[in-house]
Design a protein around this motif. Structure first.
Motif, PDB file in Angstrom:
ATOM      1  N   GLY A 617       0.826  -1.199   0.000  1.00 21.74           N
ATOM      2  CA  GLY A 617       0.000   0.000   0.000  1.00 21.74           C
ATOM      3  C   GLY A 617       0.857   1.245   0.000  1.00 21.74           C
ATOM      4  O   GLY A 617       2.079   1.194   0.238  1.00 21.74           O
ATOM      5  N   PRO A 618       0.266   2.420  -0.293  1.00 25.36           N
ATOM      6  CA  PRO A 618       1.042   3.667  -0.302  1.00 25.36           C
ATOM      7  C   PRO A 618       1.614   3.948   1.075  1.00 25.36           C
ATOM      8  O   PRO A 618       0.993   3.619   2.100  1.00 25.36           O
ATOM      9  CB  PRO A 618       0.006   4.724  -0.719  1.00 25.36           C
ATOM     10  CG  PRO A 618      -1.313   4.127  -0.353  1.00 25.36           C
ATOM     11  CD  PRO A 618      -1.166   2.650  -0.565  1.00 25.36           C
ATOM     12  N   LEU A 619       2.778   4.537   1.076  1.00 26.77           N
ATOM     13  CA  LEU A 619       3.429   4.837   2.344  1.00 26.77           C
ATOM     14  C   LEU A 619       2.588   5.809   3.167  1.00 26.77           C
ATOM     15  O   LEU A 619       2.453   5.673   4.376  1.00 26.77           O
ATOM     16  CB  LEU A 619       4.829   5.413   2.087  1.00 26.77           C
ATOM     17  CG  LEU A 619       5.687   5.674   3.320  1.00 26.77           C
ATOM     18  CD1 LEU A 619       5.954   4.354   4.044  1.00 26.77           C
ATOM     19  CD2 LEU A 619       7.000   6.346   2.933  1.00 26.77           C
ATOM     20  N   LEU A 620       2.008   6.827   2.471  1.00 21.04           N
ATOM     21  CA  LEU A 620       1.169   7.822   3.133  1.00 21.04           C
ATOM     22  C   LEU A 620      -0.137   7.982   2.364  1.00 21.04           C
ATOM     23  O   LEU A 620      -0.155   7.942   1.133  1.00 21.04           O
ATOM     24  CB  LEU A 620       1.880   9.173   3.216  1.00 21.04           C
ATOM     25  CG  LEU A 620       3.177   9.237   4.048  1.00 21.04           C
ATOM     26  CD1 LEU A 620       3.827  10.599   3.896  1.00 21.04           C
ATOM     27  CD2 LEU A 620       2.896   8.946   5.511  1.00 21.04           C
ATOM     28  N   SER A 621      -1.231   8.191   3.087  1.00 27.53           N
ATOM     29  CA  SER A 621      -2.509   8.452   2.433  1.00 27.53           C
ATOM     30  C   SER A 621      -2.596   9.928   2.056  1.00 27.53           C
ATOM     31  O   SER A 621      -1.742  10.745   2.434  1.00 27.53           O
ATOM     32  CB  SER A 621      -3.647   8.098   3.387  1.00 27.53           C
ATOM     33  OG  SER A 621      -3.637   8.986   4.494  1.00 27.53           O
ATOM     34  N   ARG A 622      -3.656  10.311   1.309  1.00 25.82           N
ATOM     35  CA  ARG A 622      -3.832  11.714   0.944  1.00 25.82           C
ATOM     36  C   ARG A 622      -3.957  12.592   2.177  1.00 25.82           C
ATOM     37  O   ARG A 622      -3.456  13.713   2.219  1.00 25.82           O
ATOM     38  CB  ARG A 622      -5.080  11.856   0.068  1.00 25.82           C
ATOM     39  CG  ARG A 622      -4.926  11.233  -1.321  1.00 25.82           C
ATOM     40  CD  ARG A 622      -6.177  11.476  -2.149  1.00 25.82           C
ATOM     41  NE  ARG A 622      -6.041  10.897  -3.478  1.00 25.82           N
ATOM     42  CZ  ARG A 622      -6.975  10.959  -4.414  1.00 25.82           C
ATOM     43  NH1 ARG A 622      -8.131  11.578  -4.149  1.00 25.82           N
ATOM     44  NH2 ARG A 622      -6.783  10.411  -5.591  1.00 25.82           N
ATOM     45  N   PHE A 623      -4.652  12.079   3.171  1.00 22.57           N
ATOM     46  CA  PHE A 623      -4.798  12.845   4.406  1.00 22.57           C
ATOM     47  C   PHE A 623      -3.437  13.132   5.019  1.00 22.57           C
ATOM     48  O   PHE A 623      -3.153  14.246   5.471  1.00 22.57           O
ATOM     49  CB  PHE A 623      -5.666  12.062   5.390  1.00 22.57           C
ATOM     50  CG  PHE A 623      -5.661  12.638   6.781  1.00 22.57           C
ATOM     51  CD1 PHE A 623      -6.411  13.762   7.082  1.00 22.57           C
ATOM     52  CD2 PHE A 623      -4.890  12.058   7.783  1.00 22.57           C
ATOM     53  CE1 PHE A 623      -6.403  14.297   8.367  1.00 22.57           C
ATOM     54  CE2 PHE A 623      -4.876  12.585   9.059  1.00 22.57           C
ATOM     55  CZ  PHE A 623      -5.639  13.708   9.353  1.00 22.57           C
ATOM     56  N   HIS A 624      -2.565  12.100   5.030  1.00 23.37           N
ATOM     57  CA  HIS A 624      -1.249  12.295   5.632  1.00 23.37           C
ATOM     58  C   HIS A 624      -0.382  13.242   4.808  1.00 23.37           C
ATOM     59  O   HIS A 624       0.405  14.011   5.367  1.00 23.37           O
ATOM     60  CB  HIS A 624      -0.553  10.942   5.810  1.00 23.37           C
ATOM     61  CG  HIS A 624      -1.160  10.087   6.873  1.00 23.37           C
ATOM     62  ND1 HIS A 624      -1.983   9.032   6.593  1.00 23.37           N
ATOM     63  CD2 HIS A 624      -1.096  10.149   8.231  1.00 23.37           C
ATOM     64  CE1 HIS A 624      -2.375   8.462   7.708  1.00 23.37           C
ATOM     65  NE2 HIS A 624      -1.864   9.125   8.716  1.00 23.37           N
TER      66      HIS A 624
END
Length: 662
Positions: A617-624
């Motif tokens: 999965g992505p290291l960081l989400s859009r929120f992060h």
């Protein structure tokens, strides 16, 4: 026929689980294999006891590879629960078959155990997370369940790392432990802390610390001494469950024997070995000398009899044999096999009765080598999950009471004469002893007294904690003691699980899978070393030890260790070493069962199988990402506000300057 094209031969001494699995593996690799077994049954500790289920009957016989008729009560002489099921699946997969194809049906035991405490409380261990949440929170509150999940996470790590880096690897010397792939995980395995100390970090009540540490008895060790790594046993029970082969544990052995025979393995039962034959310089094994005087020759000899026994009785006297005799051993047991004339629904398939004096009970076993005044013990009722274990309306009950192993000066007059290695009474009779069950003195091992004490304590404890009085319903009783375990299976000191699993008795410190002899006793520098010192000395090959070519070990006291699934894994390690020494390829995958999909069958899927492709999965989400940007802007504003970072200068104006007086 050249040496390269001649069919290789192997002799396997002993038909325990490690021996029959290794024999089948070597036969698959093209060897002509002969298994010689001193008893007239296969399986060793995994054998069965049968008793006709009629009151007053005296008949009792050891299993000969057949499943008991429903009129008979059937008992597992040793192991009664199957753990680490993927190691069993892997062994059969490597032999181009499966448990199901060999007619072995596994039954899941649910709940795993009922644990009975002296204060009248009980605890139910289960793979059902909802049940465990209720049980844990009952004693440690809401945050207790969170800590339980943390314990599972740690024990899961112990499990996965041990399987990958210990059970599937050979440790032939101290250098083996310096492999970067192993060394970087060493501290994560917590080998220098005890199971009890690790459990204490997650469980804050003494009750739950006991619930999650009693499993060290599977390794024949006290939870206060067993390395923290072995919490993997609790993990496999809680995550994978406890299983039971329908028809008894010997079904596993029977299936491996059948596979081996299809591959050409020859079994010779009632054929004890007197000596392992070596060349004049003791540099190579050439075969075995049977007690009958017959000699059998082979390219490779694999010993599956007790390792300490073999070094001291089947090989020439050596410093290795002397040192091994001084190594710490696991515990032994007094085991009762009770044919009941009724059923006892209050008892589940697996029951643990824990001593109130928990630590003291283990000290009595492992330090004084006696039986505690109030022992912890295990009660198995196989007929609870497998109706073929007893006639209708009756139960078969096995009781295992851990006790100290035999001391070197011990003797046992209580071996019995009704069957090899056991005592046998019937029709509500007490054990055949004049002893009243008083505790033996600290300096002697009075086994008749210990048996009487164990029987009395077990019956009174079960009555007090469950309300069930088993005594009047015991139609027939058989028993094994440390002395009878030794006589029946050649177990050194009667230790039912071989050598201890303390840190300096595992990995490269455990006796290697290839035989290693030192000089004659009295000629080596390390003759008098015992315990950890002799283990370290042996691991770095001090004292003149040399490998004996063509002689190998498999089973509880060699690497990787004790227990049926561990010995199955060890058969793969030992067989691979034999083949490597002969320059022959192993006809099975090097990885584990999961590497070739043994434990489950996937759906067909599409051509690209995109839905099953593994992507991180992505290291960081859009929120992060948004939060990170906001933090950067706030940091810049803070730096500007404090003067640590100057704001950009305004661009110069193109208008002419006005006179000052205006």
């Amino acid at each position: 026929m050249t040496e390269q094209t001649r069919q290789k031969t192997a002799i396997v001494i002993g038909a325990g689980v490690g021996g029959v699995a290794t024999a089948a593996r070597l036969a698959k690799a093209g060897f002509k294999v002969t298994v010689v077994e001193k008893n007239d049954f296969t399986g060793g500790r995994c054998s069965l006891i049968h008793h006709e289920g009629y009151v007053g009957s005296e008949d009792k016989c050891m299993d000969r590879g057949r499943i008991a008729d429903i009129r008979f009560q059937r008992f597992d002489q040793g192991p009664s629960l199957l753990l680490l099921p993927h190691l069993f699946a892997e062994a059969f997969h490597d032999l181009d078959t499966s448990l199901k194809a060999e007619g072995v049906r596994l039954i899941k035991c649910e709940p795993n155990y009922n644990l009975w405490f002296g204060d009248g409380e009980s605890f139910e261990l289960s793979t059902d997370l909802a049940r465990m949440k209720t049980e844990v929170e009952k004693w440690e509150g809401k945050d207790g369940f969170e800590r339980y999940l943390g314990f599972l996470q740690e024990s899961h790590r112990h499990y996965e790392l041990s399987v990958k880096h210990v059970l599937r690897k050979n440790f032939t010397s101290l250098l083996s432990m310096l492999r970067p792939s192993f060394l970087r995980h060493l501290l994560a395995l917590h080998p220098f802390e005890s199971i009890y100390s690790r459990a204490s970090k997650y469980f804050w009540t003494e009750r739950l610390r006991r619930v999650f540490t009693f499993g060290s008895m599977y390794m024949g060790m006290s939870p206060f001494d067993a390395p923290g790594t072995y919490s993997l046993l609790q993990y496999t029970e809680l995550a994978e469950g406890i299983w039971y082969p329908e028809g008894g544990f010997h079904k596993i052995i029977e299936a491996l024997v059948n596979v081996g025979e299809r591959l050409g393995v020859s079994y010779r039962l009632s054929t004890p070995v007197a000596q392992i034959l070596l060349t004049r310089d003791s540099g190579r094994a050439t075969g075995v000398l049977l007690s009958s005087g017959e000699q059998l020759s082979a390219d490779s000899v694999v010993n599956n009899s007790d390792l300490v026994y073999a070094y001291n009785n089947l090989l020439p006297p050596s410093t290795t044999a002397t040192a091994l005799s001084k190594r710490p051993s696991s515990c032994s047991s007094i085991s009762f096999y009770w044919a009941l004339d009724t059923q006892v629904p209050a008892l589940s398939a697996h029951n643990i009765f824990l001593a109130d004096e928990y630590r003291e009970s283990f000290d009595n076993i492992f330090k004084k080598h006696l039986i505690p005044e109030q022992p912890s013990f295990y009660v198995n009722v196989p007929s609870r999950v497998d109706p073929t274990a007893a006639p209708e309306g009756k139960d078969a009950v096995v009781v295992l009471v851990p006790v100290g192993h035999l001391l070197e000066s011990s003797s046992d007059a209580h071996a019995g004469s009704n069957a090899p290695g056991s005592t046998s009474t019937s029709h509500n009779a007490s054990p055949t002893s004049a002893h009243d069950g008083k505790h033996p003195t600290p300096t002697t091992q009075d086994w008749p007294g210990m048996v009487a004490l164990a029987r009395r304590t077990v019956l009174s404890t079960i009555l007090a904690r469950t309300g069930v009085d088993l005594g009047p319903h015991i139609a027939h009783e058989s028993a094994n003691t440390p002395a009878t375990w030794k006589a029946l299976l050649n177990l050194d000191k009667g230790a039912i699980l071989g050598l201890s699993h303390s840190f300096f008795n595992v990995l490269c410190f455990r006796p290697p899978t290839r035989a290693r002899l030192g000089g004659r006793p009295g000629t080596g520098l390390f003759d008098e070393l015992g315990g950890a010192a002799s283990s370290i000395a042996a691991s770095i090959r001090l004292g003149g030890g040399d490998d004996v070519k063509g002689l190998y070990f498999v089973g509880a006291s060699t690497h990787p260790g004790t227990g049926v699934p561990i010995c199955l894994a060890g058969s793969k390690v030992t067989a691979a070493q034999i083949l490597a020494d002969l320059g022959m390829p192993a006809p099975w995958a090097a990885g584990g069962a999961a590497d070739h999909g043994v434990m489950g069958t996937r759906g067909k899927g599409g051509d690209g199988a995109a839905i099953d492709a593994k992507r991180a999965g992505p290291l960081l989400s859009r929120f992060h990402y948004a939060l990170l940007l906001l933090l950067i802007l706030l940091l810049l504003a803070l730096l500007v506000g404090t003067g640590l970072l100057r704001a950009p200068l305004a661009a110069p104006s193109s208008r002419p300057a006005l006179p000052a007086e205006l």
